[in-house]
Design a protein around this motif. Structure first.
Motif, PDB file in Angstrom:
ATOM      1  N   ALA A  36       5.931   0.250  -5.440  1.00  0.00           N
ATOM      2  CA  ALA A  36       6.179   0.894  -4.154  1.00  0.00           C
ATOM      3  C   ALA A  36       7.514   1.626  -4.112  1.00  0.00           C
ATOM      4  CB  ALA A  36       6.132  -0.149  -3.037  1.00  0.00           C
ATOM      5  N   MET A  88       0.846  -1.192   0.000  1.00  0.00           N
ATOM      6  CA  MET A  88       0.000   0.000   0.000  1.00  0.00           C
ATOM      7  C   MET A  88       0.886   1.248   0.000  1.00  0.00           C
ATOM      8  SD  MET A  88      -3.272   0.842  -0.004  1.00  0.00           S
ATOM      9  CE  MET A  88      -4.160  -0.552   0.710  1.00  0.00           C
ATOM     10  N   THR A  89       0.685   2.102  -0.968  1.00  0.00           N
ATOM     11  CA  THR A  89       1.481   3.324  -1.094  1.00  0.00           C
ATOM     12  C   THR A  89       0.686   4.522  -0.590  1.00  0.00           C
ATOM     13  OG1 THR A  89       2.632   2.452  -3.038  1.00  0.00           O
ATOM     14  CG2 THR A  89       2.697   4.843  -2.698  1.00  0.00           C
ATOM     15  N   GLU A 119     -11.995   2.736   7.297  1.00  0.00           N
ATOM     16  CA  GLU A 119     -11.422   2.548   5.968  1.00  0.00           C
ATOM     17  C   GLU A 119     -12.525   2.661   4.921  1.00  0.00           C
ATOM     18  OE1 GLU A 119      -9.212  -1.056   5.631  1.00  0.00           O
ATOM     19  OE2 GLU A 119      -7.539  -0.329   6.871  1.00  0.00           O
ATOM     20  N   SER A 174      -4.368   6.314   0.369  1.00  0.00           N
ATOM     21  CA  SER A 174      -3.377   5.347  -0.123  1.00  0.00           C
ATOM     22  C   SER A 174      -3.884   4.640  -1.366  1.00  0.00           C
ATOM     23  CB  SER A 174      -3.052   4.310   0.964  1.00  0.00           C
ATOM     24  OG  SER A 174      -2.615   4.943   2.154  1.00  0.00           O
ATOM     25  N   ALA A 175      -2.983   3.954  -2.038  1.00  0.00           N
ATOM     26  CA  ALA A 175      -3.336   3.177  -3.228  1.00  0.00           C
ATOM     27  C   ALA A 175      -2.594   1.850  -3.190  1.00  0.00           C
ATOM     28  CB  ALA A 175      -3.003   3.946  -4.499  1.00  0.00           C
ATOM     29  N   ASP A 176      -3.252   0.828  -3.704  1.00  0.00           N
ATOM     30  CA  ASP A 176      -2.687  -0.520  -3.724  1.00  0.00           C
ATOM     31  C   ASP A 176      -2.429  -0.942  -5.161  1.00  0.00           C
ATOM     32  OD1 ASP A 176      -1.724  -2.827  -2.729  1.00  0.00           O
ATOM     33  OD2 ASP A 176      -3.624  -3.600  -1.954  1.00  0.00           O
ATOM     34  N   GLY A 177      -1.571  -1.925  -5.331  1.00  0.00           N
ATOM     35  CA  GLY A 177      -1.348  -2.496  -6.644  1.00  0.00           C
ATOM     36  C   GLY A 177      -0.504  -1.642  -7.562  1.00  0.00           C
ATOM     37  N   ARG A 213      -7.984   6.035   5.071  1.00  0.00           N
ATOM     38  CA  ARG A 213      -7.901   5.438   6.408  1.00  0.00           C
ATOM     39  C   ARG A 213      -7.838   6.567   7.424  1.00  0.00           C
ATOM     40  NH1 ARG A 213      -3.954   2.765   8.118  1.00  0.00           N
ATOM     41  NH2 ARG A 213      -4.936   0.896   8.966  1.00  0.00           N
TER      42      ARG A 213
END
Length: 624
Positions: free
Chosen positions: A152, A1-2, A113, A146-149, A79
């Protein structure tokens, strides 16, 4: 997670800037709730019982449309960490400024979240959240978008600060960076290019800054090559070191929000193509005022303008983000000024260093050049500095007038899409005529020198970079309008031989015809002898706000104050100078218009060499 953006609060808890971080006035509060929230630290806030706070603010709303347009991010996760009972409500806006409730959650000592898509933000819009504390109060302990995928790996930057005789400002900025460990993690080096005689290293607080920054800090002493010479040096040093992904250019006289540095680098890491990422400018003296939200170049006039659909001087203390529709529309820019500007090293390798212009138009030219090469510029909301506002400067009249005139014309020769620069040459001639009518002879002289240097070709740009400023200052000493004193008492008393006719003061010419009649009458007046009494006494005291050509043109002499209110000059009409400058300006402008196609080809052919590291390397060797 960035992590893309963190909730942040003022470093010094300054009430003048609190509105940029927290909004407590957007909603009606529960009955009896009168206490305000309390800043506990950089990322935490105490909310009194039954009180509502909103983070629909410049620094804490999430500029979703910019991430949607320029980056690979497709969805963000909000979050929010809360201690105590609270209600968290998430909103979004459209490009039209319409707000919409997205989600809400009750929490007690927990993390809320909320996944949020970026699909609906193609034209503009923000995300934000509000917190309503329970009756016993609550603490917002932090929040992240944040952003996932996505990759990083973080990019790193070299900071380049160009300074000239502002050691106090510069050292304060170094101390602020040294007090920001999260920022330092992303910085390979901080280079201060010191071009002044008041040295940064001689400031009493410099040792503390040096200890805080350690091996990251490097001072380079260099001849005064102006802003373009200092920033070009930062670019060149970053290229040569081959460590950083970006160079972050910072003015020496700004106060930076350190979190903005992290946001700019994070945003640049995730753009689809190498992108210049700039910060906005707030007014250093009126700190809730956003001086500019985006910069553009008007192509037909070839002049600065606000980015489309934006406005200068927006005060968040009186008009919050939630209630200002134009701030919700994404602003696309032509360039970002170099008070804070993050440039990818890949862009520098492709298009070269700054053009050797000393000051003025170097940042605009670089943005336009980058855009033509396929590298956009984004002025990112939430990344900003506080800087001295333009209305506190006389830079179109003082020694900088040479650079304003010359560099505007040179950048148009390089990049204007219009034959002979659109209306630029005609406008330049009219502006110079106004200076001559207004007894601003030193300014008109500098414009004529600028035209002569342009007509001589591009070779002078590097050759004169260090020497020209001395020549300009020497030229100005020959003109009364350029010689200033600190006190009105340093000049003779303001008097007129005769009072105004029927007690009437000068009136503003209303309409085009009246303006033309005023100009023709003023031109004829310039040919008449000067009243001897006006040679001995100024006829009027003219505040800077009233300094208009049509008013000054009706006087034989006047005391005129500077923009910052610290000095005053005695303007004196001189028919011989008027005739000489008027004729010279007309001839030079006519020649420039006639030779524009040829000059444009010459300057464009020389551009690659002018901005190459090799050409700059020889210029950097100029002795201080």
């Amino acid at each position: 997670m960035t992590v893309l953006q963190r909730l942040v609060l003022p470093v010094d808890r300054d009430l003048d800037v609190l509105k940029l971080y927290v909004d407590e006035t957007s909603h009606r509060q529960e009955e009896g709730a009168s206490r305000t929230s309390t800043v506990l630290g950089r990322h935490s806030l105490s909310v009194p019982g039954s009180r509502r706070v909103s983070f629909c603010t410049y620094f804490n709303a999430f500029p979703a449309s910019y991430w949607r347009r320029w980056t690979v991010v497709e969805e963000v996760l909000l979050r929010v960490r809360v201690r105590g009972p609270a209600h968290v409500i998430v909103y979004r806006s459209s490009g039209k400024g319409h707000a919409q409730r997205v989600a809400s959650a009750e929490t007690v000592n927990d993390v809320v979240e909320v996944p949020l898509p970026l699909d609906p933000f193609i034209d503009g819009g923000w995300y934000w959240f509000d917190v309503i504390a329970g009756k016993d109060g609550a603490v917002v302990e932090g929040a992240e978008w944040s952003a996932d995928g996505i990759p990083a790996e973080r990019g790193s930057a070299t900071v380049g600060i160009t300074t000239y005789n502002r050691p106090g400002f510069c050292v304060d900025q170094l101390l602020a960076l040294g007090d920001s460990p999260d920022v330092l993690e992303l910085l390979d080096e901080i280079i201060v290019i010191d071009q002044g005689v008041k040295r940064v290293e001689d400031h009493p607080d410099f040792p503390a800054a040096a200890r805080a920054l350690g091996s990251r800090l490097r001072i380079i002493d260099q001849a005064n090559l102006g802003g373009s010479g200092g920033f070009a040096r930062a670019m060149a040093e970053t290229l040569q070191a081959e460590r950083s992904d970006y160079v972050l250019l910072l003015d020496d006289d700004v106060v930076t929000e350190p979190e903005g540095v992290i946001r700019a680098i994070t945003f640049a890491d995730l753009t689809r193509t190498p992108t210049i990422v700039g910060g906005h400018m707030f007014d250093l003296y009126d700190r809730s005022v956003l001086h500019t939200f985006g910069e553009g170049v008007e192509p037909y006039r070839w002049f600065y303008r606000p980015a489309h659909h934006t406005h200068y001087g927006h005060d968040f203390a009186h008009a919050p983000l939630r209630t200002t529709p134009w701030l919700h529309r994404r602003a696309d820019v032509d360039y970002n000024a170099w008070w804070m500007c993050l440039i990818p090293v890949d862009v520098i390798r492709k298009i070269g260093l700054a053009l050797p212009l000393f000051i003025k138009w170097d940042d605009a030219e670089y943005g336009v050049r980058a855009k033509r090469a396929g590298f956009p510029t984004v002025s990112l909301p939430g990344a900003a500095v506080w800087h001295v506002p333009w209305h506190e400067k006389d830079d179109t009249l003082d020694w900088q007038a040479y650079y304003h005139a010359r560099n505007r014309l040179i950048t148009a020769l390089l990049h204007s899409p219009y034959e002979r620069g659109g209306t630029l040459v005609r406008e330049s001639m009219l502006i110079t005529a106004k200076h001559v009518l207004a007894m601003q002879y030193s300014t008109a002289e500098l414009v004529c020198q600028a035209l002569e240097d342009i007509l001589a070709g591009p070779a002078h740009l590097h050759e004169s970079l260090a020497a020209k400023i001395g020549q300009i200052r020497a030229t100005r000493q020959d003109y009364p309008d350029a010689r200033a004193a600190e006190h009105v008492e340093d000049f003779p008393d303001v008097r007129r031989r005769r009072p105004p006719r029927k007690g009437r003061e000068f009136a503003v010419p209303e309409g085009r015809r009246a303006m033309v009649r005023t100009a023709l009458g003023a031109a004829l007046k310039q040919l008449r002898p000067v009243d001897d009494f006006a040679r001995r006494h100024p006829q009027a005291a003219v505040p800077h706000v009233d300094q208009r050509w049509w008013l000054l043109a009706q006087l034989d002499s006047a005391l005129v104050s500077s923009a910052d209110g610290t000095r005053v000059s005695w303007y004196q009409r001189d028919p011989a100078r008027y005739r000489s400058l008027a004729v010279r300006s007309s001839v030079l402008h006519a020649r420039l218009l006639r030779e524009w196609p040829r000059l444009s080809r010459v300057y464009r052919a020389a551009l690659a060499e002018l901005v190459s590291p090799e050409s700059w390397r020889d210029t950097f060797e100029t002795r201080p």
